[in-house]
Enzyme design. Structure first.
Site, PDB file in Angstrom:
ATOM      1  N   HIS A 110       0.368 -12.072   0.683  1.00  0.00           N
ATOM      2  CA  HIS A 110      -0.703 -11.286   0.046  1.00  0.00           C
ATOM      3  C   HIS A 110      -1.353 -12.031  -1.126  1.00  0.00           C
ATOM      4  O   HIS A 110      -2.559 -11.988  -1.318  1.00  0.00           O
ATOM      5  CB  HIS A 110      -0.100  -9.956  -0.426  1.00  0.00           C
ATOM      6  CG  HIS A 110      -1.048  -8.808  -0.424  1.00  0.00           C
ATOM      7  ND1 HIS A 110      -0.649  -7.501  -0.365  1.00  0.00           N
ATOM      8  CD2 HIS A 110      -2.402  -8.759  -0.479  1.00  0.00           C
ATOM      9  CE1 HIS A 110      -1.699  -6.710  -0.380  1.00  0.00           C
ATOM     10  NE2 HIS A 110      -2.777  -7.442  -0.454  1.00  0.00           N
ATOM     11  N   TYR A 128       0.842  -1.199   0.000  1.00  0.00           N
ATOM     12  CA  TYR A 128       0.000   0.000   0.000  1.00  0.00           C
ATOM     13  C   TYR A 128       0.883   1.257   0.000  1.00  0.00           C
ATOM     14  O   TYR A 128       1.502   1.618   1.001  1.00  0.00           O
ATOM     15  CB  TYR A 128      -0.943   0.026   1.218  1.00  0.00           C
ATOM     16  CG  TYR A 128      -1.874  -1.171   1.327  1.00  0.00           C
ATOM     17  CD1 TYR A 128      -2.196  -1.951   0.209  1.00  0.00           C
ATOM     18  CD2 TYR A 128      -2.445  -1.531   2.547  1.00  0.00           C
ATOM     19  CE1 TYR A 128      -3.036  -3.046   0.310  1.00  0.00           C
ATOM     20  CE2 TYR A 128      -3.294  -2.623   2.656  1.00  0.00           C
ATOM     21  CZ  TYR A 128      -3.584  -3.381   1.536  1.00  0.00           C
ATOM     22  OH  TYR A 128      -4.419  -4.464   1.641  1.00  0.00           O
ATOM     23  N   LEU A 154     -17.524  -4.001   2.584  1.00  0.00           N
ATOM     24  CA  LEU A 154     -18.495  -3.026   2.071  1.00  0.00           C
ATOM     25  C   LEU A 154     -18.420  -2.955   0.542  1.00  0.00           C
ATOM     26  O   LEU A 154     -18.873  -1.975  -0.060  1.00  0.00           O
ATOM     27  CB  LEU A 154     -18.210  -1.640   2.665  1.00  0.00           C
ATOM     28  CG  LEU A 154     -18.482  -1.510   4.168  1.00  0.00           C
ATOM     29  CD1 LEU A 154     -17.847  -0.232   4.731  1.00  0.00           C
ATOM     30  CD2 LEU A 154     -19.983  -1.522   4.436  1.00  0.00           C
ATOM     31  N   GLY A 155     -17.852  -3.996  -0.071  1.00  0.00           N
ATOM     32  CA  GLY A 155     -17.715  -3.990  -1.528  1.00  0.00           C
ATOM     33  C   GLY A 155     -16.976  -2.752  -2.007  1.00  0.00           C
ATOM     34  O   GLY A 155     -17.343  -2.132  -2.997  1.00  0.00           O
ATOM     35  N   ARG A 156     -15.913  -2.395  -1.268  1.00  0.00           N
ATOM     36  CA  ARG A 156     -15.079  -1.215  -1.568  1.00  0.00           C
ATOM     37  C   ARG A 156     -15.894   0.075  -1.547  1.00  0.00           C
ATOM     38  O   ARG A 156     -15.581   1.034  -2.240  1.00  0.00           O
ATOM     39  CB  ARG A 156     -14.353  -1.404  -2.905  1.00  0.00           C
ATOM     40  CG  ARG A 156     -13.439  -2.633  -2.885  1.00  0.00           C
ATOM     41  CD  ARG A 156     -12.657  -2.785  -4.162  1.00  0.00           C
ATOM     42  NE  ARG A 156     -11.870  -4.011  -4.160  1.00  0.00           N
ATOM     43  CZ  ARG A 156     -10.579  -4.095  -3.856  1.00  0.00           C
ATOM     44  NH1 ARG A 156      -9.917  -3.021  -3.525  1.00  0.00           N
ATOM     45  NH2 ARG A 156      -9.956  -5.251  -3.882  1.00  0.00           N
ATOM     46  N   GLY A 157     -16.973   0.065  -0.786  1.00  0.00           N
ATOM     47  CA  GLY A 157     -17.807   1.266  -0.637  1.00  0.00           C
ATOM     48  C   GLY A 157     -19.074   1.209  -1.466  1.00  0.00           C
ATOM     49  O   GLY A 157     -20.057   1.881  -1.167  1.00  0.00           O
ATOM     50  N   PHE A 158     -19.099   0.348  -2.494  1.00  0.00           N
ATOM     51  CA  PHE A 158     -20.252   0.278  -3.398  1.00  0.00           C
ATOM     52  C   PHE A 158     -21.522  -0.113  -2.644  1.00  0.00           C
ATOM     53  O   PHE A 158     -22.610   0.388  -2.919  1.00  0.00           O
ATOM     54  CB  PHE A 158     -19.964  -0.739  -4.512  1.00  0.00           C
ATOM     55  CG  PHE A 158     -20.941  -0.699  -5.653  1.00  0.00           C
ATOM     56  CD1 PHE A 158     -20.753   0.165  -6.718  1.00  0.00           C
ATOM     57  CD2 PHE A 158     -22.063  -1.529  -5.666  1.00  0.00           C
ATOM     58  CE1 PHE A 158     -21.656   0.208  -7.771  1.00  0.00           C
ATOM     59  CE2 PHE A 158     -22.971  -1.498  -6.709  1.00  0.00           C
ATOM     60  CZ  PHE A 158     -22.767  -0.620  -7.776  1.00  0.00           C
ATOM     61  N   SER A 218     -12.694  -5.912   2.138  1.00  0.00           N
ATOM     62  CA  SER A 218     -13.699  -5.199   1.331  1.00  0.00           C
ATOM     63  C   SER A 218     -15.126  -5.665   1.677  1.00  0.00           C
ATOM     64  O   SER A 218     -15.922  -5.943   0.773  1.00  0.00           O
ATOM     65  CB  SER A 218     -13.430  -5.350  -0.175  1.00  0.00           C
ATOM     66  OG  SER A 218     -12.130  -4.903  -0.507  1.00  0.00           O
TER      67      SER A 218
END
Ligand code: NAP
Length: 342
Positions: A134, A65, A215-219, A213
């Site tokens: 990873h 990252y 939250l589905g990357r925010g979606f 993820s």
């Protein structure tokens, strides 16, 4: 529930049967300065402190990252609270410095050894609590990778081992070499391919599942639909097939049952998504510690409050069909996921 921004601490669980106590929800720190567009560093730092106050103790980063910048950003916080939290980081993905969207996977022994020293130096700590591979390196058998990781445990550089995006079979092979404490893979209302082999294997072996993820990357929060139009140019979500063009519009329509439940419960969409993944722990009788990512204090309180929502059978049934209808892959390259090898 969405207005529950109380100071209630989340419940605890263990990182494996003989593992350390941790909050039932962790914090994904990637977006604090990498991948998801512009950030406010002061608010991100305040979010870390707030997380700890709310009982979040598992903090997730990776050497990839920002090519080490994320670990450096987190270091002062980790050092200030070393005894109160668990530091999880990862090795194995190398970004091309000329073009960070191009990545390679390297798990040879020399690279792992160099990576752990780099992470320890940037984090400014003596031991990493949870060290993840990873991604699988197609050139290196998983047994060899975990063999090297086990040496790091013996040398005291690392306390526990984790893997990311492995199949059930790969997890079993790895676990036979050295106990694996955690499997971190994408798991959410939109991404359920891990339920085929990875989740059952983790349950059987007593490996904690750490959904990334969630939250589905925010979606899944409804905060954006078309990543290619709504998100800034450096945002990695713009390259993910499910968030752009016709796929994005079709996938946004799938959120209707989530919206309906959120309204009925007085919750947000994100809280319903988090409650669903958290509840997999009781539904499947295994330990599940999701790591939603946020860099905002208000969202953190909202997300931790979701650990106290329990969905009933009728509500779960309403959410169950969603994932099968999602259009577009998780990554542009399907081989980047464990499902791509099943
Ligand atoms: N192992 C792997 O390969 C892998 C891959 C991806 C991620 N991860 C890890 O998993 C963590 C979490 O995944 P993620 O960050 O990709 O996705 P996520 O947790 O599903 O979603 C994060 C996104 O949702 C937004 N968000 C968070 N809470 C919200 C809320 N209550 N309302 C509206 N929006 C909200 C965040 O924005 P704000 O930050 O602006 O709030 C961010 O854009 C990462 O930080 C990283 O540590 C691991």
């Amino acid at each position: 529930m969405s207005t529950d921004h109380s100071t209630t601490r989340i419940a605890t669980t263990r990182l494996g049967t003989d593992g350390p106590v941790t909050g039932v929800q962790g914090l994904g720190c990637m977006g604090m300065n990498f991948g998801y567009g512009p950030t406010d560093a002061d608010e991100a730092r305040a979010t870390l402190e707030r997380a700890l106050e709310l009982g979040v103790t598992l903090f997730d980063t990776a050497d990839m990252y920002g090519s080490g910048e994320n670990e450096k950003f987190l270091s002062p916080f980790f050092r200030a609270h070393r005894e109160e939290l668990l530091v999880a980081t990862k090795f194995g993905i190398v970004l091309d410095p000329e073009d960070p969207s191009r990545r390679t996977v390297r798990n040879d022994t020399a690279h792992i050894r160099k990576s752990v020293e780099g992470s320890l130096a940037r984090l400014g700590i003596d031991t990493i609590d949870l060290y993840y591979m990873h991604r699988i390196d197609p050139e290196i058998p998983i047994e060899e990778t975990v063999g090297t990781m086990a040496e790091l445990v013996a040398e005291g550089k690392v306390r526990r081992l984790g893997l990311s995006e492995v199949t059930g079979d790969e997890l079993r092979r790895a676990h036979a070499v050295h106990p694996i404490s955690a499997l971190q893979s994408e798991w959410s209302l939109f991404s359920r391919d891990v339920e085929r082999t990875a989740v059952p294997a983790a349950k059987e072996l007593g490996v904690v599942f750490v959904p990334y993820s969630p939250l589905g990357r925010g979606f899944l929060t409804g905060s954006f639909v078309a990543a290619d139009k709504e998100l800034t140019s450096g945002d990695s979500r713009r390259t993910m097939p499910r968030f752009s063009g016709d796929n994005a519009a079709a996938n946004a329509a799938l959120l209707e049952p989530v919206r309906k439940l959120a309204e009925r419960r007085g919750a947000t969409l994100g809280q319903i998504a988090l409650a669903w993944v958290q509840q997999q722990a009781t539904l499947r009788d295994m330990t599940v510690v999701p790591i939603p990512g946020t860099r905002k204090r208000s969202r953190l309180a909202e997300n931790t409050a979701a650990t106290r929502i329990e969905l009933d059978a009728e509500e779960l049934a309403l959410l169950d069909p969603i994932a099968d209808s999602v259009r577009g892959g998780r990554y542009a390259d399907p081989k980047f996921t464990s499902a791509g090898r099943e």
